[in-house]
Enzyme design. Structure first.
Site, PDB file in Angstrom:
ATOM      1  CE  LYS A 153       2.977  21.012 -27.808  1.00 34.76           C
ATOM      2  NZ  LYS A 153       2.898  21.949 -26.676  1.00 34.76           N
ATOM      3  CG  ASP A 154       6.413  24.526 -26.251  1.00 32.20           C
ATOM      4  OD1 ASP A 154       5.189  24.757 -26.358  1.00 32.20           O
ATOM      5  OD2 ASP A 154       6.872  23.567 -25.602  1.00 32.20           O
TER       6      ASP A 154
ATOM      7  NE  ARG B 162      -3.321  23.762 -31.107  1.00 28.89           N
ATOM      8  CZ  ARG B 162      -3.679  22.496 -30.893  1.00 28.89           C
ATOM      9  NH1 ARG B 162      -4.592  21.924 -31.643  1.00 28.89           N
ATOM     10  NH2 ARG B 162      -3.116  21.806 -29.918  1.00 28.89           N
TER      11      ARG B 162
ATOM     12  NE  ARG C 283       1.034  26.061 -17.628  1.00 28.01           N
ATOM     13  CZ  ARG C 283       2.012  26.886 -17.251  1.00 28.01           C
ATOM     14  NH1 ARG C 283       1.715  28.130 -16.862  1.00 28.01           N
ATOM     15  NH2 ARG C 283       3.269  26.508 -17.267  1.00 28.01           N
ATOM     16  N   GLY C 284       0.641  22.375 -15.760  1.00 24.93           N
ATOM     17  CA  GLY C 284       1.394  21.276 -15.170  1.00 24.93           C
ATOM     18  C   GLY C 284       1.831  20.274 -16.221  1.00 24.93           C
TER      19      GLY C 284
ATOM     20  NE  ARG D 165      -0.832  20.302 -18.828  1.00 20.82           N
ATOM     21  CZ  ARG D 165      -0.757  21.118 -19.859  1.00 20.82           C
ATOM     22  NH1 ARG D 165      -1.678  21.091 -20.798  1.00 20.82           N
ATOM     23  NH2 ARG D 165       0.246  21.956 -19.990  1.00 20.82           N
TER      24      ARG D 165
ATOM     25  CB  CYS E 144       3.263  29.455 -28.651  1.00 19.38           C
ATOM     26  SG  CYS E 144       4.919  29.650 -29.331  1.00 19.38           S
TER      27      CYS E 144
END
Length: 315
Positions: free
Chosen positions: A83-84, A131, A149-150, A155, A243
């Site tokens: 996905k990245d 998304r 983030r993180g 998270r 992405c």
């Protein structure tokens, strides 16, 4: 097969999730081919910056450092979360294998074991994915969505710190770092479509070596997964979305047919284009998957999906 005196060098990001999934691929390669593999830990810009994914442009921020090492010969192959990975082909590189996909769904981790429907109005949900925000907002516009983030541990720690009431992460990623006990709800594709390629891992190497000394990488390729993610990523490419775009897509192979569902949702959840198509997987599965993705994307563009993507990119 002759086993080299030198272990193959597998490049991976340094995060616990990346090293865990890369080690799993390394072990599978060794089990199936006898080739010894060692991990080379590489820091990507996406790992060290605190900027939002949308500010970074989303595309390639987690893979560029690995690709530089591939092209320079510092590593033999790399493992990416699919996905990245940008949809555009990289000059000189090839995806030698896409491994059997793990659970592609998104998961909620909330305080007090709450499910998504149990979160009180105004509850704060953290996610770095446009998304996810778009599809969540379509389901629960009464909640507050904030960027976060993180790595997974960081998270999840924001919940305990009281910064957020819940976070949304990939189920597969949580499984890879042993944090499934934190999951309080799982979103079925009917509720929220995952990112194209979510749950799948790509093994990338120099194109000149894919059919040569690294041909053994094909031993971990999974044909059904490759067909499914090809269809999903074709939708993303046809929409000219990166992405970080609010695009969800999910394909499944069942009873000889490939079923593809996709959605483009406005960031506030107020507008959406959703389509579904299926095709038989006989013959050239890769070509059928690409054609299916293109046809579905063109239908969506005809309904304004490209405009929603463009508007989201300007926000």
């Amino acid at each position: 097969m002759t086993v080299s005196d030198r272990p193959a060098r597998l490049g991976t990001r340094r995060s616990p999730m990346a090293t865990s999934q890369s080690q799993a691929v390394a072990d599978a390669i060794t089990d199936r081919t006898g080739t010894r593999v060692e991990l080379e830990l590489i820091t990507s810009y996406g790992d060290v910056t605190q900027a939002r994914l949308t500010q970074l442009g989303g595309t390639g921020v987690f893979v560029n450092s690995l690709r530089e090492q591939l092209l320079s010969g510092g590593i033999d192959f790399a493992v990416h979360s699919l996905k990245d990975l940008p949809t555009a082909p990289a000059d000189g590189l090839a995806i030698a294998a896409i491994t059997d996909r793990d659970d592609p769904r998104d998961a909620l981790c909330a305080r007090d074991g709450r499910k998504f429907s149990d979160l009180p109005p105004g509850a704060v949900v953290g996610t770095g994915s446009p998304r996810r925000v778009a599809q969540l907002a379509a389901l629960r516009p009464d909640l507050t969505y904030v960027p976060i983030r993180g790595n997974a541990g960081t998270r999840l720690g924001r919940i305990a710190e009281g910064e957020v009431d819940a976070v949304v992460l990939a189920y597969a990623g949580l499984a890879r770092v042993g944090r499934l006990d934190d999951v309080t709800d799982v979103f079925e594709p009917e509720q929220m479509l995952p990112a194209p390629g979510q749950g799948a891992l790509a093994v990338e190497c120099l194109a000149s070596r894919a059919d040569g000394d690294l041909a053994y990488l094909a031993a971990v390729d999974h044909a059904a997964t490759r067909a499914a993610v090809t269809a999903e990523r074709t939708v993303l490419a046809e929409l000219e979305a990166g992405c970080a775009a609010p695009v969800g897509a999910y394909a499944e192979v069942h009873d000889g047919r490939l079923r593809l569902r996709a959605a483009v949702v406005a960031p506030d959840g107020s507008e959406a284009v959703r389509r579904e198509r299926s095709v038989g997987t006989g013959g050239d599965a890769a070509a059928a998957a690409s054609s299916l993705g293109r046809e579905l994307a063109r239908e969506m563009i005809g309904e304004g999906a490209d405009r929603i993507v463009a508007d989201a990119a300007e926000e």
